[in-house]
Design an enzyme around this catalytic site. Structure first.
Site, PDB file in Angstrom:
ATOM      1  N   GLU A   1      -8.624  -6.238  13.732  1.00  0.00           N
ATOM      2  CA  GLU A   1      -9.749  -6.793  12.621  1.00  0.00           C
ATOM      3  C   GLU A   1      -9.480  -8.329  12.644  1.00  0.00           C
ATOM      4  O   GLU A   1      -8.359  -8.743  12.916  1.00  0.00           O
ATOM      5  CB  GLU A   1      -9.120  -6.001  11.206  1.00  0.00           C
ATOM      6  CG  GLU A   1      -9.700  -4.624  11.161  1.00  0.00           C
ATOM      7  CD  GLU A   1      -9.007  -4.059   9.690  1.00  0.00           C
ATOM      8  OE1 GLU A   1      -8.513  -5.095   8.741  1.00  0.00           O
ATOM      9  OE2 GLU A   1      -9.099  -2.836   9.748  1.00  0.00           O
TER      10      GLU A   1
ATOM     11  N   CYS B   1      -1.936   2.437   3.372  1.00  0.00           N
ATOM     12  CA  CYS B   1      -2.791   1.627   3.913  1.00  0.00           C
ATOM     13  C   CYS B   1      -4.033   2.185   4.644  1.00  0.00           C
ATOM     14  O   CYS B   1      -3.987   3.206   5.111  1.00  0.00           O
ATOM     15  CB  CYS B   1      -1.906   0.747   4.878  1.00  0.00           C
ATOM     16  SG  CYS B   1      -2.399  -0.900   5.404  1.00  0.00           S
TER      17      CYS B   1
ATOM     18  N   CYS C   1      -5.148  -2.643  -1.048  1.00  0.00           N
ATOM     19  CA  CYS C   1      -6.011  -3.705  -1.340  1.00  0.00           C
ATOM     20  C   CYS C   1      -7.011  -3.380  -2.469  1.00  0.00           C
ATOM     21  O   CYS C   1      -7.804  -2.179  -2.102  1.00  0.00           O
ATOM     22  CB  CYS C   1      -6.492  -4.464  -0.169  1.00  0.00           C
ATOM     23  SG  CYS C   1      -5.149  -5.259   0.865  1.00  0.00           S
TER      24      CYS C   1
ATOM     25  N   SER D   1     -12.061  -6.520   8.691  1.00  0.00           N
ATOM     26  CA  SER D   1     -11.293  -5.899   7.695  1.00  0.00           C
ATOM     27  C   SER D   1     -12.525  -5.423   6.706  1.00  0.00           C
ATOM     28  O   SER D   1     -13.598  -6.104   6.697  1.00  0.00           O
ATOM     29  CB  SER D   1     -10.546  -6.908   6.898  1.00  0.00           C
ATOM     30  OG  SER D   1     -10.172  -6.535   5.636  1.00  0.00           O
TER      31      SER D   1
ATOM     32  N   ASP E   1      -2.046  -3.874   7.526  1.00  0.00           N
ATOM     33  CA  ASP E   1      -3.229  -4.453   8.326  1.00  0.00           C
ATOM     34  C   ASP E   1      -3.167  -6.005   7.929  1.00  0.00           C
ATOM     35  O   ASP E   1      -3.404  -6.933   8.559  1.00  0.00           O
ATOM     36  CB  ASP E   1      -4.554  -3.758   7.991  1.00  0.00           C
ATOM     37  CG  ASP E   1      -4.731  -2.455   8.821  1.00  0.00           C
ATOM     38  OD1 ASP E   1      -3.700  -2.235   9.558  1.00  0.00           O
ATOM     39  OD2 ASP E   1      -5.619  -1.973   8.677  1.00  0.00           O
TER      40      ASP E   1
ATOM     41  N   CYS F   1       0.819  -1.246   0.053  1.00  0.00           N
ATOM     42  CA  CYS F   1       0.077  -0.060   0.046  1.00  0.00           C
ATOM     43  C   CYS F   1       0.864   1.399  -0.134  1.00  0.00           C
ATOM     44  O   CYS F   1       0.578   2.250  -0.364  1.00  0.00           O
ATOM     45  CB  CYS F   1      -0.913   0.050   1.141  1.00  0.00           C
ATOM     46  SG  CYS F   1      -1.941  -1.529   1.257  1.00  0.00           S
TER      47      CYS F   1
END
EC number: 4.2.1.9
Length: 574
Positions: free
Chosen positions: A458, A132, A204, A484, A91, A59
């Site tokens: 998460e 991120c 992501c 998440s 993460d 990220c």
């Protein structure tokens, strides 16, 4: 106490004047000269480029290049760019480990560190770069706190991987872990998927937390419309970065600060975009925190009210199969904003960082004609994927202050089943991977809240393993932790009050029947209030999980998830 706001029009009114002007500032200028600045720079607005670049996550791995483009934009607009760094946590890499407790704390550290540098070094403006998940709200919180002219700049999302002829993301890999545990996928097949899922730099790719918050940054007005969707590794991303630098200087010259942009309408627009696009549950937490920083009254109940009247018209991963790049190819977030505006579901008069309203900004953009858009993941408001938005706020005797669900399946979902109670995420993951879950189960994971975790981990590892074993629709999971943005299925997080402070979730026992009803927005356990009180009275007051260090410090400071898990003492509190 009302926060003091910066106001300046002429160059001599700029905060940087305090360190660049007059004979008494010769030592300060000497320090700047050591870094290559000169007299011409000292006469220009000082623009901080907050950059969390790091080799710890895809990220952020490219953010030095993004920041460099923003610096070029500042220079082109006659500004004095000063780049400085801050932290990030991956993460995805910390997911399922004790390290995930650092994630939400990193939001606070990022906000604190950017605020401190901007304040301490007398910055005139900011371009806040983010990759991120927690980078995004952290940077926006810092901009709001400083109230300096600021432009939010997303680093862009990763391109999708290709596996067996279909687009894949890291979500598919997490779910593959569950599929291997249930013998629905072989380990060699998982290894192939692992190699294919993440082809390069960027956040992501689905409508997970980073892309959700990037989309929301446009709706809030803190980022230019059209800036969220360009992939990380694209010329368009660097064009956006250069423009961010230019807009920052225009904001300085016009005294355009976050406090002059943000309003209640801005936050209502952000929520509408979140629920229409099937955005991450984490955005509930972060928008509450941003509103608290801005001094704007926003409650968790308002997410549900807006979701009830705003249909879901976008279907990207995790609910669908497409990713952010696909949305970019048809015009990006502005095509969604245009449809919501036309349907009267957004405030077109809300202000943006460009100095134009949302409605005026849409008119300025070169978007494809409505009739030319042909995409299976975007529908008209009149023919949505679901009549209501994706975010649901549930309440009941198990969550008096609320809990959050992102509906990725049936809006009429109803579940009733026995509780399987776990005190930590690790215990629940072991149970799932050992094949312990049965159809109808309600997995309860507690002591993972903002204070009890601390840090509100998460739990994509657990939720993906459940889905990967074929239980997307018949097993529910609830927790005082988080999920998440890639989580799908009946997974309910942010249960408040959390177990650590004596919330009802602390009193649940194995075998208790839990009922979840999405249409009624209820989540209840079949215990009387008296029985729940009796059980809670019998529980010893828990000790903090950490006695020293950063986790102990922030664990003591976190507020309830129902209020955004803020740590800023001046933010809204009960």
């Amino acid at each position: 106490m009302e926060q003091e706001r910066h106001r300046y029009g002429k160059s001599t009114d700029l905060p940087s004047h305090e360190v660049t002007e007059g004979p008494e500032r010769a030592p300060h200028r000497a320090m700047f000269r050591a870094m290559g600045y000169d007299d011409a720079d000292f006469s220009e607005p000082m623009v901080g480029i907050a950059n969390p670049a790091a080799d710890i996550t895809p990220c952020n791995v490219h953010l030095d290049d993004v920041a460099e483009a923003a610096i070029a934009g500042v220079e082109q607009a006659d500004g004095m760019p000063i780049e400085f760094g801050t932290i990030t946590i991956s993460d995805a890499i910390s997911m399922g480990t004790e390290g995930m407790k650092a994630s939400l704390i990193s939001r606070e550290v990022i906000a604190d560190s950017v605020e401190l540098v901007a304040f301490g070094e007398r910055m005139d403006a900011l371009v806040t770069v983010a990759g991120c998940d927690k980078n995004l709200p952290g940077m926006m919180m810092a901009a709001i706190r400083t109230d300096l002219p600021s432009v939010f700049l997303y680093g862009g999302s990763i391109l999708p991987g290709e596996h067996e002829g279909r687009e894949v993301t890291v979500q598919n890999v997490f779910e593959g872990v569950g599929a291997v545990a249930s013998d629905d996928m072989s380990e060699p097949e998982l290894a192939e998927l692992e190699h294919d899922a993440c082809p390069g730099a960027g956040s992501c790719g689905g409508m997970f937390t980073a892309n959700t918050m990037a989309s929301i940054s446009e709706a809030l007005g803190l980022a230019p419309l059209g800036s969220a969707s360009a992939p990380a590794e694209s010329d368009g991303r660097y064009d956006i970065a250069r423009r961010a630098g230019e807009i920052a200087l225009d904001a300085v010259r016009n005294d355009r600060t976050p406090s002059s942009i943000l309003s209640k309408a801005s936050f209502e627009n952000a929520i509408a975009v979140q629920v229409a696009m099937g955005g991450s549950t984490n955005a509930v937490l972060h928008l509450l925190a941003l509103a608290a920083e801005a001094g704007i009254d926003l409650s968790i109940e308002e997410f549900d009210a807006i979701s009830r009247r705003t249909p879901k018209i976008v279907n990207l991963q995790p609910g669908g199969t497409r990713v952010m790049k696909d949305l970019h190819d048809i015009g990006g977030v502005p095509v969604v904003v245009r449809r919501l505006l036309s349907a009267g579901l957004l405030h077109g008069d809300a202000m943006t960082v460009t100095g134009r309203t949302v409605a005026a900004e849409i008119e300025q953009l070169d978007l494809p004609a409505e009739g030319s858009i042909d995409a299976d993941f975007l529908r008209p408001v009149s023919d949505p994927f679901t009549e209501e938005g994706a975010i649901k706020i549930l309440k009941g005797n198990l969550a008096p202050d609320g809990a959050v669900l992102k509906a990725t399946g049936d809006d009429a979902f109803h579940h009733q089943g026995p509780a399987r109670v776990f005190e930590t995420e690790e215990d629940a993951m072991a149970y799932v991977q050992e094949g312990g879950i049965e159809s109808g189960d309600t997995i309860v994971i507690r002591n993972e809240g903002p204070r009890g975790g601390p840090g509100m981990r998460e739990m994509l590892g657990v939720t993906a393993a459940v889905v990967g074993q074929g239980h997307e629709d018949d097993v529910a999971l609830l927790t005082d932790g988080r999920f998440s943005g890639a989580t799908r299925g009946p997974m309910i997080g942010h249960v408040a009050p959390e177990a650590f402070v004596g919330g009802p979730i602390a009193a649940i026992e194995d075998g208790d029947t839990i009922t979840i009803d999405i249409p009624d927005r209820t989540i209840d356990v079949d215990c009387s209030d008296a029985e729940l009180d009796r059980r809670r009275d019998a529980i010893d007051t828990p000790e903090p999980a950490y006695a020293s260090g950063v986790l102990a410090k922030y664990g003591m400071a976190f507020d309830s998830a129902a209020n955004g898990a803020v740590t800023n003492p001046w933010a809204k509190r009960e």
